[in-house]
Design a protein around this motif. Sequence first.
Motif, PDB file in Angstrom:
ATOM      1  N   THR A 230       7.554  -1.586   6.789  1.00 45.86           N
ATOM      2  CA  THR A 230       7.407  -0.080   6.232  1.00 45.86           C
ATOM      3  C   THR A 230       8.722   0.144   5.517  1.00 45.86           C
ATOM      4  N   ILE A 231       8.649   1.005   4.307  1.00 46.33           N
ATOM      5  CA  ILE A 231       9.468   1.530   3.615  1.00 46.33           C
ATOM      6  C   ILE A 231       9.512   3.077   3.443  1.00 46.33           C
ATOM      7  N   GLU A 232      10.485   3.784   3.836  1.00 49.02           N
ATOM      8  CA  GLU A 232      10.235   5.037   3.629  1.00 49.02           C
ATOM      9  C   GLU A 232      11.131   5.584   2.494  1.00 49.02           C
ATOM     10  N   ALA A 233      10.145   6.262   1.660  1.00 47.21           N
ATOM     11  CA  ALA A 233      10.526   6.718   0.295  1.00 47.21           C
ATOM     12  C   ALA A 233       9.652   7.555  -0.140  1.00 47.21           C
ATOM     13  N   ASP A 234      10.247   8.637  -0.995  1.00 51.51           N
ATOM     14  CA  ASP A 234       9.611   9.540  -1.617  1.00 51.51           C
ATOM     15  C   ASP A 234       8.978   9.197  -3.103  1.00 51.51           C
ATOM     16  N   LEU A 235       8.012   8.731  -3.288  1.00 48.80           N
ATOM     17  CA  LEU A 235       7.627   7.842  -4.562  1.00 48.80           C
ATOM     18  C   LEU A 235       7.744   8.770  -5.827  1.00 48.80           C
ATOM     19  N   THR A 236       8.025  10.291  -5.710  1.00 42.48           N
ATOM     20  CA  THR A 236       8.180  11.050  -6.970  1.00 42.48           C
ATOM     21  C   THR A 236       9.663  11.005  -7.218  1.00 42.48           C
ATOM     22  N   GLU A 237      10.571  10.459  -6.424  1.00 43.63           N
ATOM     23  CA  GLU A 237      12.193  10.172  -6.704  1.00 43.63           C
ATOM     24  C   GLU A 237      12.340   9.130  -7.756  1.00 43.63           C
TER      25      GLU A 237
ATOM     26  N   VAL B 196       1.031  -1.123   0.077  1.00 48.20           N
ATOM     27  CA  VAL B 196      -0.203  -0.057   0.103  1.00 48.20           C
ATOM     28  C   VAL B 196       0.772   1.375  -0.089  1.00 48.20           C
ATOM     29  N   THR B 197       0.517   2.144  -0.823  1.00 46.80           N
ATOM     30  CA  THR B 197       1.340   3.415  -1.013  1.00 46.80           C
ATOM     31  C   THR B 197       0.441   4.319  -0.189  1.00 46.80           C
ATOM     32  N   GLY B 198       1.085   5.379   0.696  1.00 45.80           N
ATOM     33  CA  GLY B 198       0.757   6.165   1.558  1.00 45.80           C
ATOM     34  C   GLY B 198       0.468   5.521   3.335  1.00 45.80           C
ATOM     35  N   GLY B 199       0.639   6.548   4.211  1.00 47.30           N
ATOM     36  CA  GLY B 199       0.691   6.187   5.407  1.00 47.30           C
ATOM     37  C   GLY B 199      -0.270   6.768   6.473  1.00 47.30           C
ATOM     38  N   SER B 200      -1.358   7.320   5.853  1.00 47.37           N
ATOM     39  CA  SER B 200      -2.338   7.925   6.645  1.00 47.37           C
ATOM     40  C   SER B 200      -3.685   7.952   6.066  1.00 47.37           C
ATOM     41  N   GLY B 201      -4.694   8.344   6.641  1.00 46.53           N
ATOM     42  CA  GLY B 201      -6.086   8.471   5.911  1.00 46.53           C
ATOM     43  C   GLY B 201      -6.448   7.392   5.375  1.00 46.53           C
ATOM     44  N   ILE B 202      -6.950   7.238   4.124  1.00 49.24           N
ATOM     45  CA  ILE B 202      -7.447   6.020   3.545  1.00 49.24           C
ATOM     46  C   ILE B 202      -6.473   4.830   3.433  1.00 49.24           C
ATOM     47  N   ALA B 203      -5.281   5.075   3.322  1.00 43.87           N
ATOM     48  CA  ALA B 203      -3.990   4.212   3.345  1.00 43.87           C
ATOM     49  C   ALA B 203      -3.796   3.386   4.592  1.00 43.87           C
TER      50      ALA B 203
ATOM     51  N   ALA C 255       2.854  -4.703   3.384  1.00 42.97           N
ATOM     52  CA  ALA C 255       3.860  -3.516   3.050  1.00 42.97           C
ATOM     53  C   ALA C 255       3.445  -2.261   2.743  1.00 42.97           C
ATOM     54  N   CYS C 256       4.180  -1.408   3.420  1.00 48.64           N
ATOM     55  CA  CYS C 256       3.531   0.152   3.200  1.00 48.64           C
ATOM     56  C   CYS C 256       4.914   1.044   2.857  1.00 48.64           C
ATOM     57  N   VAL C 257       4.503   1.854   1.786  1.00 47.61           N
ATOM     58  CA  VAL C 257       5.756   2.808   1.598  1.00 47.61           C
ATOM     59  C   VAL C 257       5.096   4.280   1.798  1.00 47.61           C
ATOM     60  N   ASP C 258       5.824   5.292   2.474  1.00 51.62           N
ATOM     61  CA  ASP C 258       5.503   6.634   2.773  1.00 51.62           C
ATOM     62  C   ASP C 258       6.723   7.280   2.794  1.00 51.62           C
ATOM     63  N   ARG C 259       6.470   8.729   2.556  1.00 52.86           N
ATOM     64  CA  ARG C 259       7.677   9.418   2.894  1.00 52.86           C
ATOM     65  C   ARG C 259       8.020   9.895   4.249  1.00 52.86           C
ATOM     66  N   SER C 260       6.740   9.868   5.114  1.00 51.16           N
ATOM     67  CA  SER C 260       6.811  10.393   6.440  1.00 51.16           C
ATOM     68  C   SER C 260       7.335   9.340   7.505  1.00 51.16           C
ATOM     69  N   ASP C 261       8.328   9.408   8.048  1.00 53.69           N
ATOM     70  CA  ASP C 261       8.746   8.420   9.146  1.00 53.69           C
ATOM     71  C   ASP C 261       7.788   8.475  10.325  1.00 53.69           C
ATOM     72  N   GLN C 262       6.952   9.602  10.412  1.00 52.70           N
ATOM     73  CA  GLN C 262       6.113   9.562  11.664  1.00 52.70           C
ATOM     74  C   GLN C 262       4.890   8.781  11.181  1.00 52.70           C
TER      75      GLN C 262
ATOM     76  N   LEU D  63      -1.519  -4.484  -4.984  1.00 53.42           N
ATOM     77  CA  LEU D  63      -0.863  -3.197  -5.038  1.00 53.42           C
ATOM     78  C   LEU D  63      -2.087  -2.302  -4.703  1.00 53.42           C
ATOM     79  N   VAL D  64      -1.951  -1.364  -4.045  1.00 54.24           N
ATOM     80  CA  VAL D  64      -2.944  -0.511  -3.596  1.00 54.24           C
ATOM     81  C   VAL D  64      -2.261   0.941  -3.608  1.00 54.24           C
ATOM     82  N   ASN D  65      -2.444   1.814  -4.699  1.00 56.93           N
ATOM     83  CA  ASN D  65      -2.144   3.196  -4.758  1.00 56.93           C
ATOM     84  C   ASN D  65      -3.027   4.163  -3.998  1.00 56.93           C
ATOM     85  N   VAL D  66      -2.448   4.798  -3.195  1.00 58.57           N
ATOM     86  CA  VAL D  66      -3.258   5.876  -2.326  1.00 58.57           C
ATOM     87  C   VAL D  66      -2.704   7.247  -2.492  1.00 58.57           C
ATOM     88  N   VAL D  67      -1.324   7.260  -2.412  1.00 56.59           N
ATOM     89  CA  VAL D  67      -0.403   8.517  -2.409  1.00 56.59           C
ATOM     90  C   VAL D  67      -0.968   9.294  -3.296  1.00 56.59           C
ATOM     91  N   GLY D  68      -1.277  10.726  -2.799  1.00 59.20           N
ATOM     92  CA  GLY D  68      -1.478  11.838  -3.491  1.00 59.20           C
ATOM     93  C   GLY D  68      -1.563  12.987  -2.954  1.00 59.20           C
TER      94      GLY D  68
END
Length: 253
Positions: A54-61, A11-18, A33-40, A82-87
Amino acid sequence: MAADRESVALVTGGSGIAAATLRLLAGEGHRLACVDRSDQNLAALSAELPDLLTIEADLTEKGSADRAVAETLARFGRLDILVNVVGISGRRFGDGPAHECTDEGWDAVMDTNAKTTLAMCRAALRPMMAAKSGSIVNTASVLGYAPSALFATHAYAASKAAIIGLTRAMAAYYTTHGIRVNAVAPGLIETPMSLRAQSDETTIQYMKIRQPLTGRFGKADDVAEAIAYLATDRAGFVTGSVLEVAGGWGVAG
């Protein structure tokens, strides 16, 4: 897609819907597994879901989507969902009505919403094609096909329309590979991204007209339930669908 309850979902994203989706899938027994740019965000999820990768990453990179999929495969040996939520909404970057939308706003929104979705799909499709099975759920928005003058963020609407087009094109192409591709199209949902709207009286009143089923903002769990349906074998005969989760937005008079 594999029918066992211990399939692997990224799942991409670590808050809200994700976050709501991760909790729901965890309760159903999936490995996650979850990928998000926020370590918090990732730390909070890890405390709640100790088995979560948990995978810390900025998916725009560049390369970050490939790394997220590679780390998931390294841990679990497979990738089923795969669930794409990041936005992002993009307003703070310069998104707005077309005559005011800046190049920076357009690029930030399209890169974060549409381009990351493509990058994650591209990375995930390789192992899914090898396995001849898989399920992808992308997050669009009702604004991608049912716009409102009240929400004049045109780069955002365009990015979500692009996700719908990508979802349906992929669904058509990957049927022979045993891969399903669907999308959810939320309306106004109570998430961190909509905090400004949640306190705006005009928007609150507008919900009575545009989301008339309840007359309020939706909940993250409402969308998570739809995602879980599309992602798993409960929707084993469903592909190319855009499931609106918006309390009647698309049919409101």
